[in-house]
Write a protein that holds these residues in place. Structure first.
Motif, PDB file in Angstrom:
ATOM      1  N   ASP A   1     -19.322  44.826 -26.901  1.00 49.24           N
ATOM      2  CA  ASP A   1     -19.796  43.701 -27.710  1.00 49.24           C
ATOM      3  C   ASP A   1     -18.941  42.488 -27.379  1.00 49.24           C
ATOM      4  O   ASP A   1     -17.750  42.445 -27.695  1.00 49.24           O
ATOM      5  CB  ASP A   1     -19.678  44.055 -29.197  1.00 49.24           C
ATOM      6  N   TRP A   2     -19.510  41.482 -26.753  1.00 49.58           N
ATOM      7  CA  TRP A   2     -18.748  40.302 -26.343  1.00 49.58           C
ATOM      8  C   TRP A   2     -18.105  39.598 -27.528  1.00 49.58           C
ATOM      9  O   TRP A   2     -17.062  38.961 -27.381  1.00 49.58           O
ATOM     10  CB  TRP A   2     -19.641  39.281 -25.644  1.00 49.58           C
ATOM     11  N   ASN A   3     -18.745  39.692 -28.691  1.00 51.84           N
ATOM     12  CA  ASN A   3     -18.235  38.978 -29.860  1.00 51.84           C
ATOM     13  C   ASN A   3     -17.034  39.672 -30.497  1.00 51.84           C
ATOM     14  O   ASN A   3     -16.375  39.095 -31.365  1.00 51.84           O
ATOM     15  CB  ASN A   3     -19.343  38.834 -30.915  1.00 51.84           C
ATOM     16  N   HIS A   4     -16.757  40.891 -30.097  1.00 53.31           N
ATOM     17  CA  HIS A   4     -15.649  41.637 -30.690  1.00 53.31           C
ATOM     18  C   HIS A   4     -14.835  42.337 -29.613  1.00 53.31           C
ATOM     19  O   HIS A   4     -14.558  43.541 -29.688  1.00 53.31           O
ATOM     20  CB  HIS A   4     -16.177  42.651 -31.711  1.00 53.31           C
TER      21      HIS A   4
ATOM     22  N   ASN B   1     -16.269  33.827 -22.740  1.00 52.27           N
ATOM     23  CA  ASN B   1     -15.013  34.479 -23.113  1.00 52.27           C
ATOM     24  C   ASN B   1     -14.904  35.870 -22.478  1.00 52.27           C
ATOM     25  O   ASN B   1     -13.812  36.299 -22.084  1.00 52.27           O
ATOM     26  CB  ASN B   1     -14.915  34.591 -24.636  1.00 52.27           C
ATOM     27  N   ALA B   2     -16.034  36.575 -22.377  1.00 55.13           N
ATOM     28  CA  ALA B   2     -16.019  37.891 -21.762  1.00 55.13           C
ATOM     29  C   ALA B   2     -15.634  37.800 -20.290  1.00 55.13           C
ATOM     30  O   ALA B   2     -14.882  38.634 -19.778  1.00 55.13           O
ATOM     31  CB  ALA B   2     -17.385  38.560 -21.918  1.00 55.13           C
TER      32      ALA B   2
ATOM     33  N   GLU C   1     -26.098  29.058 -28.300  1.00 55.12           N
ATOM     34  CA  GLU C   1     -24.768  28.549 -27.969  1.00 55.12           C
ATOM     35  C   GLU C   1     -23.674  29.552 -28.290  1.00 55.12           C
ATOM     36  O   GLU C   1     -22.666  29.632 -27.586  1.00 55.12           O
ATOM     37  CB  GLU C   1     -24.543  27.228 -28.705  1.00 55.12           C
ATOM     38  N   GLU C   2     -23.869  30.339 -29.364  1.00 52.15           N
ATOM     39  CA  GLU C   2     -22.865  31.338 -29.713  1.00 52.15           C
ATOM     40  C   GLU C   2     -22.776  32.416 -28.626  1.00 52.15           C
ATOM     41  O   GLU C   2     -21.686  32.851 -28.238  1.00 52.15           O
ATOM     42  CB  GLU C   2     -23.206  31.990 -31.060  1.00 52.15           C
ATOM     43  N   GLY C   3     -23.926  32.825 -28.119  1.00 47.98           N
ATOM     44  CA  GLY C   3     -23.939  33.818 -27.055  1.00 47.98           C
ATOM     45  C   GLY C   3     -23.343  33.284 -25.769  1.00 47.98           C
ATOM     46  O   GLY C   3     -22.680  34.012 -25.022  1.00 47.98           O
TER      47      GLY C   3
ATOM     48  N   ASP D   1     -20.951  31.063 -25.540  1.00 49.61           N
ATOM     49  CA  ASP D   1     -19.503  31.052 -25.722  1.00 49.61           C
ATOM     50  C   ASP D   1     -18.923  32.459 -25.589  1.00 49.61           C
ATOM     51  O   ASP D   1     -17.884  32.665 -24.949  1.00 49.61           O
ATOM     52  CB  ASP D   1     -19.168  30.473 -27.099  1.00 49.61           C
ATOM     53  N   ALA D   2     -19.635  33.451 -26.135  1.00 53.12           N
ATOM     54  CA  ALA D   2     -19.168  34.837 -26.064  1.00 53.12           C
ATOM     55  C   ALA D   2     -19.186  35.350 -24.624  1.00 53.12           C
ATOM     56  O   ALA D   2     -18.261  36.044 -24.191  1.00 53.12           O
ATOM     57  CB  ALA D   2     -20.033  35.726 -26.954  1.00 53.12           C
TER      58      ALA D   2
ATOM     59  N   GLY E   1     -24.138  45.608 -25.979  1.00 55.27           N
ATOM     60  CA  GLY E   1     -23.434  45.506 -27.246  1.00 55.27           C
ATOM     61  C   GLY E   1     -24.159  46.107 -28.430  1.00 55.27           C
ATOM     62  O   GLY E   1     -23.692  46.000 -29.564  1.00 55.27           O
TER      63      GLY E   1
END
Length: 267
Positions: free
Chosen positions: A145-148, A177-178, A169-171, A173-174, A118
């Protein structure tokens, strides 16, 4: 710095770290080495016909033994499959190891291998390492980019591999979702996870809640003393002493787990 990693199956990978920044992905990590070694060892077991190439659980209770009967083989996970590595970093060791195995004429051939990261700077170095190993015709390198993730972008891959990808934790979750976004129903996720890192529990919980069944696995390795090597070609022996000088980030081998998630979202 340019280094060469020697792996089972006569696989050698030469990689450079990023000199232009890019965060954690600038250098190789222990998890990537372990996953690359696991893939090569697993392929060696299949090619040398030492037993079968079914991965086995680390535990031996009755439920695990029963589950082993339905565990996938190396061929089932990778032959004629679309494979993507998430968070490959500059080194991209697992993707390149898999591509090298194919070039070494094992009987398993993924339909495509995609290595992603990413961070733009890292993607550029990753592309350079793929070219350095003459794998540009075997690996597609993409910025991801997993976040987008774009709602319309569905690569619909069959197998996801990753290592050392969770730091908070944010990573977590991303990454979860990926997996949901990219993996075909019934696919596989194979990851190498370090112990005691923020976000790991959150990721594993979310995977279970989404219908993925995790199994701690032990992928059989071919090492001197581990099996009767008298009938094994010498190039398949894991010369572990040749990998000890390969510099990387991360803890020791014992601080990592290999986990396979089986997708049972439709079960």
């Amino acid at each position: 710095r340019i280094q060469t990693l020697h792996l089972p199956g006569d696989v050698g990978l030469t990689v450079a770290r990023s000199t232009c920044g890019g965060g954690t992905g600038a250098e190789p990590w222990r998890g990537g080495i372990l996953l690359a070694k696991a893939l090569c060892s697993w392929a060696c077991v299949m090619s040398a016909n030492i037993g079968n190439d079914v991965i086995v659980t680390d535990d031996n209770d009755d439920d695990d033994a029963k589950d082993n009967e339905n565990m996938p083989t190396f061929k089932a996970m990778f032959h004629d499959k679309e494979v993507i590595e998430l968070g490959a970093g500059a080194a991209g060791l697992p993707s390149m190891a898999l591509a090298k195995l194919v070039n070494n004429e094992i009987s398993v051939r993924p339909s495509s291998i995609i290595a992603t990261d990413g961070v733009d700077e890292i993607v550029g170095v990753l592309e350079g390492n793929v070219v350095r190993n003459n794998l540009e015709s075997s690996i597609h390198v993409h910025h991801l980019d997993w976040n987008h993730l774009q709602p319309h972008m569905h690569l619909a891959v069959d197998t996801i591999i990753f290592s050392d990808c969770i730091y908070n934790e944010e990573g977590a979750d991303a990454l979860h979702n990926a997996v949901l976004h990219l993996l075909r129903k019934g696919g596989f996720v194979l990851g190498v996870l370090p112990d005691f890192r923020v976000g790991l529990n959150d990721f594993e919980t979310k995977m279970k809640q989404s219908g993925f069944v995790p199994v701690d696995v032990s992928i059989k390795t071919i090492e001197k003393g581990a099996v009767n090597t008298s009938e094994v070609p010498s190039n398949l022996i894991n010369r572990s002493e040749r990998t000890n000088g390969f510099l990387c980030a991360g803890g020791s081998d014992t601080n990592y787990r290999t986990i396979l998630w089986k997708d049972r979202r439709d079960k």
